[in-house]
Design an enzyme around this catalytic site. Structure first.
Site, PDB file in Angstrom:
ATOM      1  N   ASP A 173      19.422  23.392  34.433  1.00 55.18           N
ATOM      2  CA  ASP A 173      17.965  23.430  34.387  1.00 55.18           C
ATOM      3  C   ASP A 173      17.490  24.849  34.072  1.00 55.18           C
ATOM      4  OD1 ASP A 173      15.393  21.866  35.023  1.00 55.18           O
ATOM      5  OD2 ASP A 173      15.144  23.752  36.099  1.00 55.18           O
ATOM      6  N   TYR A 210      13.047  32.238  32.355  1.00 51.48           N
ATOM      7  CA  TYR A 210      14.058  32.747  33.295  1.00 51.48           C
ATOM      8  C   TYR A 210      14.824  33.941  32.709  1.00 51.48           C
ATOM      9  CZ  TYR A 210      13.141  28.224  35.568  1.00 51.48           C
ATOM     10  OH  TYR A 210      12.528  27.139  36.146  1.00 51.48           O
ATOM     11  N   LYS A 266      12.321  24.840  28.911  1.00 54.23           N
ATOM     12  CA  LYS A 266      10.889  24.703  29.219  1.00 54.23           C
ATOM     13  C   LYS A 266      10.060  25.610  28.307  1.00 54.23           C
ATOM     14  CE  LYS A 266      12.081  23.818  34.051  1.00 54.23           C
ATOM     15  NZ  LYS A 266      13.202  24.691  34.382  1.00 54.23           N
ATOM     16  N   HIS A 303       6.213  23.879  30.791  1.00 55.89           N
ATOM     17  CA  HIS A 303       6.539  24.497  32.083  1.00 55.89           C
ATOM     18  C   HIS A 303       5.368  24.429  33.070  1.00 55.89           C
ATOM     19  CE1 HIS A 303       9.426  27.805  33.737  1.00 55.89           C
ATOM     20  NE2 HIS A 303       8.906  27.118  34.723  1.00 55.89           N
TER      21      HIS A 303
END
Ligand code: NAD
Length: 323
Positions: A45, A50, A79, A112
């Site tokens: 995920d 990130y 995302k 997101h």
């Protein structure tokens, strides 16, 4: 019980337990991805926000070259970030994510947050977080109809760049709106879910509409302590230490973390726990050998106080959940 959920539309099986990549540092990310795959995880995920998609890609490549897994057996989630909600920017975002990951397609691509902020070109700053000005930390909201972004995601499916598309951090009213115009229905809704904020009504509604649910931050405050986002006051009991959770854990001879993950999957809610410890990585996927009784499920449900740790009202002054 099954260890996967069948997604609407494609019929693809999404694993009920995946490895969460938020705050997995770049220097260990490749090894963590290989370790997760060795421990049996098939769902990764991730997200451009990130900041570790390049390293995730190195981990995937390494695992494939070691013969641990084949690409088609992995389920890779990405995302779309808030700086890229306009249709012309969605293509740029997916191209960069795929290039960093070294993949030809994603299994799942989510919007997101239902928050669109001023576009920041990738060449200028990446990932750009929410900030138009990273020094002054100014946030400039740039309203884009959610429909425009959703339809741009549908085109990514048409082009074979993503297999399934979905939504994240949206309330029921916005989901109802998406369902009214979606040519390709959202396959997944990813939201914060734990016993302190069990989201029961939203989960039930979305499941009846055919969406699979992924619950994030299954350990509640655990992920938010280190980033100063837990300020519940002196009486607050960390979720992993709550006596209801720890006593159920003792009864089953499992850890409190395993109880929280099991509570979610037993409602057919997928989980994506994050850990940097090999022991916890393997513990967190090992939740299919015990069953919580109805009483235990209900006592965990009674802990609900509608708590959300990840609420843009707190860090953006943008109250997307307010009513
Ligand atoms: P999490 O609930 O997985 O908690 C992680 C924390 O719990 C870490 O500090 C870890 O050390 C600790 N931990 C891990 N396993 C444990 C165990 N067995 N016992 C005790 N402690 C344990 O938190 P998260 O990272 O916020 O959420 C998981 C994933 O969900 C993220 O990595 C990300 O992939 C996804 N996510 C998505 C969104 C979104 O907006 N869609 C937001 C947050 C997280």
């Amino acid at each position: 019980m099954s260890t996967t959920i069948k997604l609407s539309g494609t019929g693809q099986e999404m694993p009920l337990v995946g490895y969460g990549l938020w705050k997995v540092p770049k220097d260990v990310c490749k090894d963590m991805v290989v370790q997760a795959i060795k421990s049996g995880y098939r769902l990764l995920d991730g997200a451009s926000d990130y900041g570790n998609e390049l390293e995730v890609g190195h981990g995937i490549k390494e695992a494939i070259s070691q013969g641990l897994v084949k690409r088609e057996d992995l389920f890779v989630t990405g995302k779309l970030w808030c700086t890229h909600h306009r249709k012309e920017h969605v293509k740029l975002a997916i191209n960069r994510s795929l290039a960093d990951l070294g993949l030809e397609y994603l299994d799942l691509y989510l919007i997101h947050f239902p928050v669109s902020v001023k576009y920041v070109p990738i060449e200028e700053r990446y990932p750009a977080a929410f900030f138009a000005d990273p020094v002054a930390k100014t946030v400039v909201i740039d309203p884009v109809p959610y429909q425009e972004t959703w339809q741009a995601l549908e085109q990514l499916v048409d082009r074979g760049l993503v297999k399934n598309i979905g939504v994240s951090n949206i309330p029921a009213a916005l989901l109802i709106d998406v369902l009214s115009y979606a040519r390709i229905k959202p396959a997944v809704l990813q939201i914060e879910v734990h016993p302190y904020g069990n989201r029961a009504q939203l989960i039930q509604f979305a499941q009846t509409q055919g969406l699979a649910i992924t619950g994030y931050s299954s350990f509640g405050d655990a992920s938010y302590q280190s980033i100063g986002m837990v300020n519940q006051g002196a009486d607050y009991i960390p979720l992993l230490e709550h006596p209801t959770v720890t006593s159920i854990a003792s009864e089953h001879k499992v850890s409190p973390g395993q109880v929280l993950l099991r509570w979610a999957v037993q409602q057919n809610v997928a989980v994506v726990p994050k850990s940097l410890s090999n022991e916890r990585i393997s513990q967190n996927i090992n939740i299919f050998h015990f069953v919580l009784s109805d009483d235990q499920m209900q006592s965990l449900n009674r802990l609900n106080i509608n708590l959300k740790f990840n609420d843009p009202a707190k860090y953006l002054n943008y109250p997307i959940y307010a009513n």
